[in-house]
Motif scaffolding. Structure first.
Motif, PDB file in Angstrom:
ATOM      1  N   ILE A  84       0.807  -1.220  -0.041  1.00 20.16           N
ATOM      2  CA  ILE A  84      -0.043  -0.029  -0.023  1.00 20.16           C
ATOM      3  C   ILE A  84       0.774   1.192  -0.037  1.00 20.16           C
ATOM      4  CG2 ILE A  84      -1.988   1.168   1.284  1.00 20.16           C
ATOM      5  CD1 ILE A  84      -2.670  -1.260   2.292  1.00 20.16           C
ATOM      6  N   GLU A  85       2.063   1.273   0.806  1.00 23.97           N
ATOM      7  CA  GLU A  85       3.052   2.418   0.783  1.00 23.97           C
ATOM      8  C   GLU A  85       3.419   2.708  -0.707  1.00 23.97           C
ATOM      9  OE1 GLU A  85       5.718   1.410   3.632  1.00 23.97           O
ATOM     10  OE2 GLU A  85       4.405   2.027   5.410  1.00 23.97           O
ATOM     11  N   ALA A  86       3.608   1.510  -1.423  1.00 26.42           N
ATOM     12  CA  ALA A  86       4.294   1.599  -2.680  1.00 26.42           C
ATOM     13  C   ALA A  86       3.165   2.335  -3.610  1.00 26.42           C
ATOM     14  CB  ALA A  86       4.727   0.057  -3.300  1.00 26.42           C
ATOM     15  N   LYS A  87       1.811   1.961  -3.447  1.00 22.88           N
ATOM     16  CA  LYS A  87       0.745   2.488  -4.136  1.00 22.88           C
ATOM     17  C   LYS A  87       0.434   4.003  -3.789  1.00 22.88           C
ATOM     18  CE  LYS A  87      -1.963  -1.779  -5.009  1.00 22.88           C
ATOM     19  NZ  LYS A  87      -3.326  -2.404  -4.703  1.00 22.88           N
ATOM     20  N   VAL A  88       0.754   4.380  -2.613  1.00 17.23           N
ATOM     21  CA  VAL A  88       0.786   5.687  -2.301  1.00 17.23           C
ATOM     22  C   VAL A  88       1.960   6.696  -2.920  1.00 17.23           C
ATOM     23  CG1 VAL A  88       1.095   7.458  -0.230  1.00 17.23           C
ATOM     24  CG2 VAL A  88      -0.286   5.543   0.030  1.00 17.23           C
ATOM     25  N   GLU A  89       3.186   6.015  -2.874  1.00 19.17           N
ATOM     26  CA  GLU A  89       4.340   6.775  -3.726  1.00 19.17           C
ATOM     27  C   GLU A  89       4.041   6.866  -5.128  1.00 19.17           C
ATOM     28  OE1 GLU A  89       6.637   8.355  -2.189  1.00 19.17           O
ATOM     29  OE2 GLU A  89       5.649   7.758  -0.439  1.00 19.17           O
ATOM     30  N   GLN A  90       3.394   5.710  -5.708  1.00 25.51           N
ATOM     31  CA  GLN A  90       3.004   5.748  -7.354  1.00 25.51           C
ATOM     32  C   GLN A  90       2.061   6.941  -7.596  1.00 25.51           C
ATOM     33  OE1 GLN A  90       1.572   1.927  -8.455  1.00 25.51           O
ATOM     34  NE2 GLN A  90       1.377   2.459 -10.554  1.00 25.51           N
ATOM     35  N   LEU A 291      -5.481   9.956  -2.821  1.00 31.18           N
ATOM     36  CA  LEU A 291      -6.297   9.810  -1.406  1.00 31.18           C
ATOM     37  C   LEU A 291      -6.650   8.436  -1.300  1.00 31.18           C
ATOM     38  CD1 LEU A 291      -7.889  11.587   0.391  1.00 31.18           C
ATOM     39  CD2 LEU A 291      -9.864  11.990  -1.107  1.00 31.18           C
ATOM     40  N   GLU A 292      -7.019   7.812  -2.213  1.00 36.31           N
ATOM     41  CA  GLU A 292      -7.645   6.412  -2.077  1.00 36.31           C
ATOM     42  C   GLU A 292      -6.416   5.618  -1.511  1.00 36.31           C
ATOM     43  OE1 GLU A 292      -9.848   2.856  -4.749  1.00 36.31           O
ATOM     44  OE2 GLU A 292      -9.016   4.460  -5.712  1.00 36.31           O
ATOM     45  N   ALA A 293      -5.294   5.550  -1.900  1.00 34.96           N
ATOM     46  CA  ALA A 293      -4.256   4.715  -1.315  1.00 34.96           C
ATOM     47  C   ALA A 293      -3.867   5.304  -0.051  1.00 34.96           C
ATOM     48  CB  ALA A 293      -2.908   5.058  -2.485  1.00 34.96           C
ATOM     49  N   GLU A 294      -3.987   6.661   0.170  1.00 35.56           N
ATOM     50  CA  GLU A 294      -3.565   6.992   1.682  1.00 35.56           C
ATOM     51  C   GLU A 294      -4.620   6.590   2.597  1.00 35.56           C
ATOM     52  OE1 GLU A 294      -3.097  11.089   0.930  1.00 35.56           O
ATOM     53  OE2 GLU A 294      -1.098  10.972   0.640  1.00 35.56           O
ATOM     54  N   SER A 298      -4.113   3.947   5.650  1.00 36.35           N
ATOM     55  CA  SER A 298      -4.640   4.397   7.078  1.00 36.35           C
ATOM     56  C   SER A 298      -5.354   3.313   7.796  1.00 36.35           C
ATOM     57  CB  SER A 298      -5.425   5.644   7.186  1.00 36.35           C
ATOM     58  OG  SER A 298      -6.739   5.398   6.440  1.00 36.35           O
ATOM     59  N   TYR A 299      -5.907   2.444   6.785  1.00 39.02           N
ATOM     60  CA  TYR A 299      -6.531   1.231   7.200  1.00 39.02           C
ATOM     61  C   TYR A 299      -5.489   0.262   7.947  1.00 39.02           C
ATOM     62  CZ  TYR A 299     -10.749   2.833   4.823  1.00 39.02           C
ATOM     63  OH  TYR A 299     -11.830   3.568   4.338  1.00 39.02           O
TER      64      TYR A 299
END
Length: 424
Positions: A84-90, A291-294, A298-299
């Motif tokens: 998920i962190e990778a998706k946030v960075e992407q 926003l969705e990735a972040e 958070s989940y």
């Protein structure tokens, strides 16, 4: 007969004793019921809330243990979040790329706008210059024609006067041509016109100079008398002036060419503005993805759903848990209450919102709560009437008291005793 009487007396004594015992027991029971009705007891109660992850994954950290006091929103545990962190960075990279496209499109728009303004200025300059060239050429043709006519007719006083006028007109044309040339050179330095436009004006200037010189010669000839070669020269200059007039009239077509350049620049501006809108739309989509990735990131944090105390832990570090699995159980301390059962004969005038005084039996401390509900209790709490004439059933009512404040010594499960309604 003597044997029967003692038996009767014994039976009567037993009956009288039993009756006295039952009467005494009933009175004692009635007194106890009265006490219980006036000062019933209840227990401090609270909600037990499960703390669960909104997404499934592997538990990497649990930050609390059983018995810990927690606050609402406090982080209790973590899930593995590498993907998920990778998706946030992407998503952040996509937002940055979209912003770069917006800046690029804005730069293209500014360039197109500049070209459009330059084209408009060029149209105006070209149109003005073309009309001036035509007027200059017409004046030159008129002057050359007059010169030729004068040479053929011979010089007369009027002709001399005319030669002087033509010389003055040619001088004025030369002055205008010189001014135009200087102005075009200045505009060339500012980037408003092309070198080709300057060259055309320069040609006009040279023509005006030639015509001024011709007028000077014609004036001299008028004063001195024409010669054959002068006549031929004048006719040649007339032909040159006529050719210049045709060229100037042909140059009017350049205005339409410049207008086409302006139209093309306008289209480029519209295209660049469309690119800005497209890039802005891409930025909005990228921000939504970020926003969705972040949100999903958070989940991966398990937070306390309420103020309370950790009761139990159902998962260990390293375990895979599903969405909604109760990792921790929390006893809520945000709202606690006690539920008393009173007969209907003891709750007259009691309403929701009344303040009730109670005593903690373990410490003797006085506390105050607020009536939240008054509801009829189930049948087991109903006192059934006996066969005695005049008695009726008495229903009990459950009184739920919200405990506004509790001392630090109070814990869930402690016994409270009802004191009664208070003012305020």
């Amino acid at each position: 007969m003597r044997f029967i009487r003692p038996m009767v007396y014994s039976a009567m004594a037993i009956i009288i004793g039993t009756s006295a015992f039952l009467l005494t027991t009933k009175q004692a029971t009635s007194q106890t019921d009265v006490v219980n009705q006036l000062h019933p007891t209840a227990y401090i109660e609270s909600n037990e809330v499960s703390a669960s992850f909104k997404v499934g994954g592997r538990v990497t950290e649990i930050l609390v243990k059983e018995g810990d006091v927690v606050k609402k929103g406090q982080v209790l545990a973590h899930l593995q979040s590498t993907e998920i962190e990778a998706k946030v960075e992407q998503a952040k990279a996509a937002v940055a790329l979209a912003k770069g496209k917006i800046a690029e499109a804005q730069g293209a728009t500014a360039t197109a706008q500049a070209k459009k303004q330059q084209g408009i200025a060029g149209v105006n300059v070209t149109a003005d210059t073309a009309e001036q060239q035509v007027e200059q050429a017409k004046a030159a043709v008129s002057a050359a024609q007059a010169k030729v006519d004068g040479l053929h007719n011979g010089a007369r006083p009027e002709e001399k006067k005319q030669a002087e006028i033509q010389f003055q007109a040619a001088s004025e044309v030369y002055t205008i041509a010189e001014q135009n040339l200087n102005r075009m050179k200045a505009m060339l330095e500012q980037g408003l016109v092309a070198q080709a436009d300057v060259d055309k004006v320069k040609v006009s200037f040279e023509e005006a100079k030639t015509k001024r010189d011709l007028a000077q010669q014609q004036l001299n000839m008028a004063n001195q008398g024409p010669r054959e070669e002068e006549i031929r020269g004048a006719e040649a200059l007339l032909a040159q002036a006529q050719a210049s007039l045709k060229l100037a009239e042909a140059n009017r077509g350049n205005v339409q060419v410049r207008q086409g350049d302006v139209a093309a620049a306008t289209a480029a501006v519209q295209q660049a503005q469309g690119a800005i809108q497209s890039a802005q739309s891409g930025e909005q989509q990228a921000k939504a993805a970020q926003l969705e990735a972040e949100t999903y990131l958070s989940y991966t944090e398990l937070v306390a759903p309420t103020d309370g105390v950790i009761l139990s832990q159902s998962a260990q570090v390293g375990e895979l848990v599903g969405s909604g699995f109760p990792v921790l159980s929390v006893e809520s301390t945000e709202k606690r209450w006690a539920k008393f059962y009173l007969p209907e004969t003891s709750i007259a005038g009691l309403k929701v919102g009344n303040n009730i005084s109670m005593t903690m039996l373990s410490t003797g401390e006085k506390i105050v709560g607020t009536v939240k509900t008054v509801a009829a209790a189930p049948d087991f709490a109903i006192k059934k009437a006996t066969q005695t004439s005049g008695e009726t059933d008495i229903r009990s009512f459950g009184i739920k008291i919200e405990l506004n404040t509790l001392p630090n010594t109070a814990t869930t499960g402690m016994t409270l005793q009802w004191n009664g309604k208070t003012e305020g």
